[in-house]
Design a protein around this motif. Structure first.
Motif, PDB file in Angstrom:
ATOM      1  N   LEU A  15       0.828  -1.209   0.000  1.00 39.58           N
ATOM      2  CA  LEU A  15       0.000   0.000   0.000  1.00 39.58           C
ATOM      3  C   LEU A  15       0.859   1.255   0.000  1.00 39.58           C
ATOM      4  CD1 LEU A  15      -2.792   1.300   0.113  1.00 39.58           C
ATOM      5  CD2 LEU A  15      -2.674   1.177   2.602  1.00 39.58           C
ATOM      6  N   GLN A  16       1.972   1.257   0.716  1.00 44.15           N
ATOM      7  CA  GLN A  16       2.862   2.418   0.715  1.00 44.15           C
ATOM      8  C   GLN A  16       3.427   2.662  -0.679  1.00 44.15           C
ATOM      9  OE1 GLN A  16       5.772   1.556   3.727  1.00 44.15           O
ATOM     10  NE2 GLN A  16       4.430   2.129   5.429  1.00 44.15           N
ATOM     11  N   LEU A  17       3.820   1.595  -1.355  1.00 38.38           N
ATOM     12  CA  LEU A  17       4.360   1.763  -2.706  1.00 38.38           C
ATOM     13  C   LEU A  17       3.281   2.286  -3.642  1.00 38.38           C
ATOM     14  CD1 LEU A  17       6.928   1.373  -4.407  1.00 38.38           C
ATOM     15  CD2 LEU A  17       6.014  -0.866  -5.070  1.00 38.38           C
ATOM     16  N   ALA A  18       2.059   1.797  -3.493  1.00 40.80           N
ATOM     17  CA  ALA A  18       0.956   2.299  -4.307  1.00 40.80           C
ATOM     18  C   ALA A  18       0.704   3.773  -4.029  1.00 40.80           C
ATOM     19  CB  ALA A  18      -0.310   1.484  -4.035  1.00 40.80           C
ATOM     20  N   THR A  19       0.844   4.188  -2.781  1.00 44.13           N
ATOM     21  CA  THR A  19       0.677   5.597  -2.428  1.00 44.13           C
ATOM     22  C   THR A  19       1.751   6.451  -3.092  1.00 44.13           C
ATOM     23  OG1 THR A  19      -0.314   4.978  -0.307  1.00 44.13           O
ATOM     24  CG2 THR A  19       0.547   7.217  -0.496  1.00 44.13           C
ATOM     25  N   ALA A  20       2.996   5.954  -3.124  1.00 40.17           N
ATOM     26  CA  ALA A  20       4.082   6.698  -3.763  1.00 40.17           C
ATOM     27  C   ALA A  20       3.811   6.890  -5.247  1.00 40.17           C
ATOM     28  CB  ALA A  20       5.402   5.966  -3.544  1.00 40.17           C
ATOM     29  N   TYR A  21       3.375   5.846  -5.935  1.00 40.41           N
ATOM     30  CA  TYR A  21       3.079   5.968  -7.366  1.00 40.41           C
ATOM     31  C   TYR A  21       1.852   6.848  -7.604  1.00 40.41           C
ATOM     32  CZ  TYR A  21       6.659   2.875  -9.214  1.00 40.41           C
ATOM     33  OH  TYR A  21       7.860   2.359  -9.611  1.00 40.41           O
ATOM     34  N   THR A  22       0.901   6.813  -6.680  1.00 38.22           N
ATOM     35  CA  THR A  22      -0.261   7.698  -6.802  1.00 38.22           C
ATOM     36  C   THR A  22       0.152   9.156  -6.681  1.00 38.22           C
ATOM     37  OG1 THR A  22      -1.808   6.040  -5.951  1.00 38.22           O
ATOM     38  CG2 THR A  22      -2.434   8.334  -5.677  1.00 38.22           C
ATOM     39  N   THR A  23       1.056   9.447  -5.749  1.00 38.11           N
ATOM     40  CA  THR A  23       1.534  10.823  -5.566  1.00 38.11           C
ATOM     41  C   THR A  23       2.230  11.330  -6.816  1.00 38.11           C
ATOM     42  OG1 THR A  23       1.843  10.339  -3.212  1.00 38.11           O
ATOM     43  CG2 THR A  23       2.903  12.322  -4.070  1.00 38.11           C
ATOM     44  N   LEU A  24       3.017  10.455  -7.446  1.00 40.87           N
ATOM     45  CA  LEU A  24       3.668  10.840  -8.700  1.00 40.87           C
ATOM     46  C   LEU A  24       2.642  11.011  -9.811  1.00 40.87           C
ATOM     47  CD1 LEU A  24       6.472  11.196 -10.138  1.00 40.87           C
ATOM     48  CD2 LEU A  24       6.280   8.773 -10.758  1.00 40.87           C
ATOM     49  N   ALA A  25       1.677  10.105  -9.879  1.00 41.73           N
ATOM     50  CA  ALA A  25       0.695  10.108 -10.966  1.00 41.73           C
ATOM     51  C   ALA A  25      -0.185  11.352 -10.947  1.00 41.73           C
ATOM     52  CB  ALA A  25      -0.165   8.851 -10.892  1.00 41.73           C
ATOM     53  N   ASN A  26      -0.617  11.788  -9.755  1.00 37.37           N
ATOM     54  CA  ASN A  26      -1.573  12.900  -9.705  1.00 37.37           C
ATOM     55  C   ASN A  26      -0.896  14.265  -9.594  1.00 37.37           C
ATOM     56  OD1 ASN A  26      -0.927  13.383  -6.948  1.00 37.37           O
ATOM     57  ND2 ASN A  26      -2.505  11.960  -6.245  1.00 37.37           N
ATOM     58  N   GLY A  27       0.423  14.288  -9.697  1.00 34.79           N
ATOM     59  CA  GLY A  27       1.120  15.576  -9.745  1.00 34.79           C
ATOM     60  C   GLY A  27       1.534  16.127  -8.403  1.00 34.79           C
ATOM     61  N   GLY A  28       1.540  15.310  -7.349  1.00 35.00           N
ATOM     62  CA  GLY A  28       2.083  15.786  -6.077  1.00 35.00           C
ATOM     63  C   GLY A  28       1.114  15.851  -4.923  1.00 35.00           C
ATOM     64  N   ARG A  29       0.030  15.082  -4.942  1.00 35.55           N
ATOM     65  CA  ARG A  29      -0.881  15.031  -3.794  1.00 35.55           C
ATOM     66  C   ARG A  29      -0.787  13.649  -3.163  1.00 35.55           C
ATOM     67  NH1 ARG A  29      -6.075  15.097  -4.794  1.00 35.55           N
ATOM     68  NH2 ARG A  29      -5.829  14.557  -6.999  1.00 35.55           N
ATOM     69  N   ARG A  30      -0.171  13.595  -1.970  1.00 38.87           N
ATOM     70  CA  ARG A  30      -0.096  12.316  -1.257  1.00 38.87           C
ATOM     71  C   ARG A  30      -1.415  12.122  -0.523  1.00 38.87           C
ATOM     72  NH1 ARG A  30       3.905  12.934   2.461  1.00 38.87           N
ATOM     73  NH2 ARG A  30       2.526  12.836   4.267  1.00 38.87           N
ATOM     74  N   LEU A  31      -2.193  11.179  -0.998  1.00 36.46           N
ATOM     75  CA  LEU A  31      -3.549  10.977  -0.494  1.00 36.46           C
ATOM     76  C   LEU A  31      -3.578   9.940   0.624  1.00 36.46           C
ATOM     77  CD1 LEU A  31      -5.244  10.760  -4.006  1.00 36.46           C
ATOM     78  CD2 LEU A  31      -5.242  12.741  -2.492  1.00 36.46           C
ATOM     79  N   LYS A  32      -4.598  10.048   1.430  1.00 36.71           N
ATOM     80  CA  LYS A  32      -4.844   9.051   2.474  1.00 36.71           C
ATOM     81  C   LYS A  32      -5.772   7.989   1.884  1.00 36.71           C
ATOM     82  CE  LYS A  32      -6.748   8.729   7.158  1.00 36.71           C
ATOM     83  NZ  LYS A  32      -7.348   9.510   8.280  1.00 36.71           N
TER      84      LYS A  32
END
Length: 685
Positions: A531-548
């Motif tokens: 889940l942490q790795l998925a969060t990191a790729y999500t942050t990169l994908a959406n342009g810089g929003r680390r989501l909960k």
């Protein structure tokens, strides 16, 4: 005329008169006491004793409230209820000898379980029934239930050892005829309760089992907690998973039935009834079809090895799927669980199916971590995206040599090409350069993107993970020194010698550039959850929003109508140059579709023009185990973008196992079917 002598009466003497007066006064006082006592009982305390008399012939019975259903994002039911009849024993009505026996056995069994595997010895036997009267009671009940007195005794001991305050469930799902038979013969079955209850039902079998959680009767310790301040003893509450997280909505409110009974406690009729209030429905962000595809792919493509897969919506952090393999049937917890069944669920030999690997297991992530190293280098100006280096297949750091996977030689490469072919040498160089900067920037960027920190998902049991740094290694060395002093082990002893003596936590060396080099490719002491790795790729994908990340979507009424939206909180802005992000994204796209991409073969035939894949393979070394397979991917789409991360323990190269799992999940998400398994040609880690 003079009276005869016989008719004359002697006069009352003063002494006699006094005695009569005293006795009369005493009698008057006694009658007064009795009178006032009767007046007190009948007039002043009449209502009180009337109420007590009524209570003596009235019993209050709890009517269990059905818990709310749990459904997926499309309303497909994951958890519901069904009515069942259970036979239970009131522990307070059991002999003290039986309860003491359960406590003693439970203590010994717990001590055995605490010992290391291989040194536990034989299982602790359950002693025989301690009381012949109790044995006769068990035999009468066993005859009705179609079991044996010893089987009931073993069930009682095991359950009392775990939860000594709760009713012992002897048998679940008995026919209604048993309910009637026992209810009509209460005197023959002291302490036996036959009740109708709601049991949780799982129409999707093993789907999302680790997420859903279990329910059980509230414990005395839980009753003292603030979150249960309005809950009464005997209430069924969520004990873990989503059942625990959203218990306040799912629980409902129990009803009450006042029953009139005779002198023998037999019911004579209902006096008053308060209907229970059913719990609310909880709607999840999960897509049950994608969840099933993930679980099936982990089992089939993963070859039965333990693993996990996560899918997130990069726009809002909604969890679309979270699978852990192997799984289990959660319905097993609706009935009394034997020790053998529980041991099977937690056993490492069986893959510990009860364990949620997506949030509770942490591993080195190998080359999937390279997006972190790339971002740290680009943002600090350590290297530009277009700068070309020569990858000769080996990076030397002092006397140490770090090689590419498979001894590959990639020649002249820039960042994009390095991501495409997954050049380790390129990132080894970055790791060494970043180690020379102040502030441990590689570790800082890992945490910024979500590695080594809890995501805050709405599930209990999330593991924090670890991003190793100088302070961590220093603290670990201090722990080792303290351990050696306590166990009187030489501070200069070899770490293996210290480990054999009970320490071996650390070799006590300081942080080195080699540690940073290993971290740059997701190896070394790095520990991250899927889940942490998925969060990191999500942050990169959406342009810089680390989501909960979150699973809860809505709270619905009994008709499925939304009454409350579960809002996700905790979005963190991560600032980075859009140009740097684009360079990394270009490299990820080449890795999934370029001529030398490490997962190009896996996505052969994929419609990249409609749904371009940005993906990265990873092959983590985990000595003495075989390599662990990783894949992380992002597919943009205006309606339904998705980030997928898959991993399989001892699954080999990322392109061999994890990437095909991810492709099946993406096929299901975009086309409604998992598609065929396509394995890539392993080029790199």
């Amino acid at each position: 005329m003079v009276d005869p002598v016989a008719d004359r009466r002697p006069p009352i003497t003063p002494q006699l008169a006094l005695r009569v007066a005293v006795f009369g006064g005493i009698a008057l006082v006694l009658f007064a006491v009795i009178f006032f006592r009767l007046w007190y009982l009948q007039v002043l305390s009449g209502d009180q004793y009337l109420a007590e008399a009524n209570d003596n012939r009235v019993r209050e019975l709890r009517i269990q409230a059905p818990r709310g259903e749990i459904v997926d994002r499309n309303g497909r039911v994951l958890v519901t209820n069904r009515r069942a009849i259970v036979v239970q024993l009131d522990p307070a009505k059991l002999p003290e000898a039986e309860r003491d026996l359960a406590a003693t056995w439970g203590q010994r069994a717990g001590q055995r379980a605490a010992r290391p595997k291989g040194r536990r010895g034989e299982e602790v036997p359950i002693p025989p029934i301690p009381d012949p009267v109790l044995e006769a009671r068990y035999e009468r009940l066993a005859e009705v239930l179609g079991t044996s007195a010893n089987a009931i005794h073993r069930t009682v001991i095991r359950q009392l050892a775990q939860v000594p305050y709760a009713d012992v469930r002897v048998k679940t799902d008995v026919p209604r005829s048993m309910l009637n038979y026992i209810s009509e013969r209460k005197a023959q079955f002291p302490g036996v309760r036959v009740e109708q209850v709601y049991l949780r039902q799982y129409p999707r079998d093993q789907i999302a089992a680790q997420l859903l959680g279990t329910v059980g009767e509230i414990s005395p310790a839980q009753l003292r907690k603030k979150r249960y301040r309005d809950v009464t003893q005997g209430t069924i509450i969520g004990q873990d998973g989503l059942e625990y997280e959203y218990d306040n909505y799912l629980r409902g409110k129990d009803g009450l039935r006042r029953v009139q009974v005779d002198a023998l406690g037999r019911p004579k009729g209902n006096l008053r009834e308060v209907d229970p209030t059913a719990g609310r429905e909880v709607k999840l962000s999960l897509d049950v079809r994608l969840q099933k595809t993930a679980q099936d792919a982990l089992g089939e493509v993963g070859g039965g090895k333990p693993g996990a897969a996560v899918a997130l919506d990069p726009r809002n952090g909604e969890v679309l799927a979270m699978a852990s393999y192997p799984s289990f049937d959660p319905a097993v917890f609706t009935k009394p669980l034997t020790q053998a069944q529980y041991d099977k669920l937690v056993s490492d030999e069986n893959g510990a199916p009860i364990f949620n690997r997506a949030i509770g297991s942490a591993y080195p992530t190998a080359s999937t971590f390279k997006i972190v190293t790339a971002m740290a280098a680009l943002e600090t100006g350590t290297r530009s995206a277009d700068e070309v280096i020569n990858d000769g297949g080996v990076f030397k750091l002092g006397e140490q040599e770090f090689k590419n996977a498979g001894d590959a030689v990639n020649g002249a490469i820039d960042l994009r090409k390095a991501m495409e072919v997954s050049s380790d040498v390129y990132f080894y160089q970055l790791g060494a350069k970043l180690n020379n900067l102040r502030g441990q920037v590689l570790q800082t960027w890992a945490r910024k993107l979500g590695i080594g920190r809890r995501t805050g998902i709405d599930l209990p049991g999330e593991f924090r993970g670890l991003v190793p740094d100088k302070e961590w290694r220093r603290d670990l060395a201090q722990e080792e020194r303290s351990c050696r002093r306590k166990k009187k082990i030489s501070q200069t002893a070899n770490v293996y010698v210290a480990a054999a003596a009970g320490c071996g936590i650390s070799d006590m060396r300081p942080w080195s550039a080699g540690d940073n080099v290993n971290l740059s490719v997701g190896q070394g002491d790095l520990q991250a959850t899927p889940l942490q790795l998925a969060t990191a790729y999500t942050t990169l994908a959406n342009g810089g929003r680390r989501l909960k990340p979150h699973l809860g979507l809505e709270i619905n009424d009994s008709q499925g109508r939304a009454i409350q939206r579960i809002e996700s909180e905790g979005t963190t802005k991560v600032d980075f140059d859009p140009a740097n992000r684009q360079a990394i994204m270009d490299g990820l796209k080449l890795a999934a579709s370029g001529p030398s991409g490490t997962s190009t073969d896996v996505f052969k035939g994929w419609p990249h023009d409609r749904y371009p894949v940005y993906g990265k393979t990873g092959t983590a070394e985990r000595q003495p185990k075989a390599d662990q397979s990783w894949y992380a991917a992002y597919v943009p789409d205006e309606r339904k973008p998705i980030v997928v991360v898959a991993t399989v323990e001892e699954g080999g190269f990322g392109a061999d196992t994890a990437a095909p799992i991810a492709r099946q999940m993406l096929s299901q998400w975009f086309f409604g079917e998992a598609g065929e398994v396509v394995r890539g040609e392993s080029r790199s880690r």
